[in-house]
Design an enzyme around this catalytic site. Structure first.
Site, PDB file in Angstrom:
ATOM      1  CB  CYS A 184      -0.907  -0.011   1.234  1.00 54.06           C
ATOM      2  SG  CYS A 184      -1.981   1.435   1.337  1.00 54.06           S
ATOM      3  CB  CYS A 211      -0.937   2.036   4.977  1.00 51.32           C
ATOM      4  SG  CYS A 211      -2.694   2.450   4.972  1.00 51.32           S
ATOM      5  CE  LYS A 229      -3.007  -2.718  -0.448  1.00 49.83           C
ATOM      6  NZ  LYS A 229      -3.895  -2.553  -1.618  1.00 49.83           N
ATOM      7  CG  HIS A 276      -5.718   1.899   1.361  1.00 54.66           C
ATOM      8  ND1 HIS A 276      -5.018   2.259   2.494  1.00 54.66           N
ATOM      9  CD2 HIS A 276      -6.328   3.032   0.903  1.00 54.66           C
ATOM     10  CE1 HIS A 276      -5.186   3.551   2.706  1.00 54.66           C
ATOM     11  NE2 HIS A 276      -5.968   4.045   1.775  1.00 54.66           N
ATOM     12  CB  CYS A 277     -11.087   1.172   3.121  1.00 50.43           C
ATOM     13  SG  CYS A 277     -12.654   2.070   3.013  1.00 50.43           S
ATOM     14  CB  CYS A 292      -4.294  -1.542   5.041  1.00 50.31           C
ATOM     15  SG  CYS A 292      -3.346  -0.911   3.638  1.00 50.31           S
ATOM     16  CG  HIS A 339     -16.661   1.928   3.076  1.00 46.46           C
ATOM     17  ND1 HIS A 339     -15.851   2.223   4.155  1.00 46.46           N
ATOM     18  CD2 HIS A 339     -17.673   2.839   3.103  1.00 46.46           C
ATOM     19  CE1 HIS A 339     -16.350   3.268   4.798  1.00 46.46           C
ATOM     20  NE2 HIS A 339     -17.451   3.662   4.185  1.00 46.46           N
ATOM     21  CB  CYS A 340     -21.439  -1.389   4.385  1.00 43.05           C
ATOM     22  SG  CYS A 340     -23.250  -1.367   4.390  1.00 43.05           S
ATOM     23  CB  CYS A 382     -14.255  -1.125   6.353  1.00 44.47           C
ATOM     24  SG  CYS A 382     -13.558  -0.384   4.868  1.00 44.47           S
TER      25      CYS A 382
END
Length: 300
Positions: free
Chosen positions: A118, A121, A125, A131-132, A138, A145-146, A152
């Site tokens: 990432c 970050c 990973k 990563h979001c 991460c 992602h809701c 997340c």
């Protein structure tokens, strides 16, 4: 996160508050004339409502889990990884780094040695980590992602999210079927005494609640069906769109599929009593996962 991200959870909260008033006050207390019916409906509704709210709160407020410092890159490694180093040509260095952190999956569709890392970050990973951009980190075993929980969904709260979907679905079905009788009586009264005489404030409140729950049920059905299949095959939403490959093999949807029972236990744990409550019982550390017998055979 943006303040607008809290709009969907607020909408869910308002629907929950309206449902509570419409079902408990307008329907059970003020409309039903049978004491036994009132007691039974209120008890069952409160049980489903309480579990749905509990699971929703846990889904929203459980902080995503991120990789440990073990996956953080040293400055020299980061320099090689991000700027002037071709890792594809340095398989020995890549293999050593892979063994050091215990990553078995690969970022490449060809199954070569590339590790996922990432830029934001500055860490490698772990398996199934992504990563979001919304959360700015991460997330371990990230599913998606809701927006409805403004969080997340991943290793930290996937069980809570599944329970929220399940209890909400049971609640929607319960509300629709138990309130249908009152709507039926309204239709009968409207035919005999006229619409103006049959309509009352409570009837309108119940009718609006019924329409809302039908729409919610239509929205929940495909989501619940999707995650049922994902759990059955131990696949996340992201992996369902892009299968994961283990080093030396091509990507496959069967990478982490350990069988229906083992897949379920990996998320809900072994103690059956805890399956029904939003208490963290998922197995593992969220960074390493067993691979299926299929993959082991393919690697041999």
């Amino acid at each position: 996160m943006s303040i607008w991200g809290w709009v969907p959870p607020l909408v869910i909260s308002l629907v929950a508050v309206y449902t509570y008033y419409a079902y408990v006050v307008a329907m059970c207390i003020m409309t039903s004339n049978l004491l036994a019916e009132k007691v039974i409906l209120i008890l069952v509704f409160h049980a489903l409502f309480a579990m749905s709210v509990w699971c929703f709160v846990r889904s929203v407020w459980t902080r995503p889990m991120k990789p440990t410092v073990k996956y953080a890159l040293e400055e020299a490694e980061w320099s090689k990884m991000s700027y002037d180093y071709n890792w594809k040509k340095e398989r020995e260095a890549m293999s050593n780094l892979r063994q050091k952190v215990g990553i078995i999956t690969t970022a490449s569709d060809t199954g070569d040695g590339m590790l996922q890392y990432c830029f934001h970050c500055r860490n490698l990973k772990p398996d199934r980590c992504h990563h979001c951009s919304r959360c700015g980190m991460c997330v371990l075993k990230m599913d998606h992602h809701c927006p409805w929980v403004n969080n997340c969904v991943g290793f930290h709260n996937y069980k809570y999210f599944l329970l929220f979907l399940s209890y909400s679905s049971f609640g929607v079905i319960f509300v629709i079927f138990t309130s249908a009788r009152f709507i039926y009586e309204f239709i009968i009264n409207a035919r005999h005494f006229g619409l103006a005489s049959a309509v009352s404030g409570n009837v309108l409140v119940i009718l609006i609640m019924l329409v809302i729950h039908v729409l919610v049920g239509i929205a929940l059905s495909p989501l619940l069906y999707l995650h049922r299949d994902l759990v059955a095959h131990n696949v996340t939403t992201l992996e369902n769109s892009r299968p994961v490959g283990v080093y030396g093999t091509k990507p496959s949807y069967k990478t982490f599929d350990m069988g229906l029972q083992a897949n379920f236990v990996q998320i809900f744990g072994e103690r059956k009593l805890y399956w029904f409550f939003p208490i963290f019982t998922s197995q593992g550390d969220g960074m390493t996962f067993p691979i299926s017998t299929y993959k082991k055979t393919e690697n041999a």
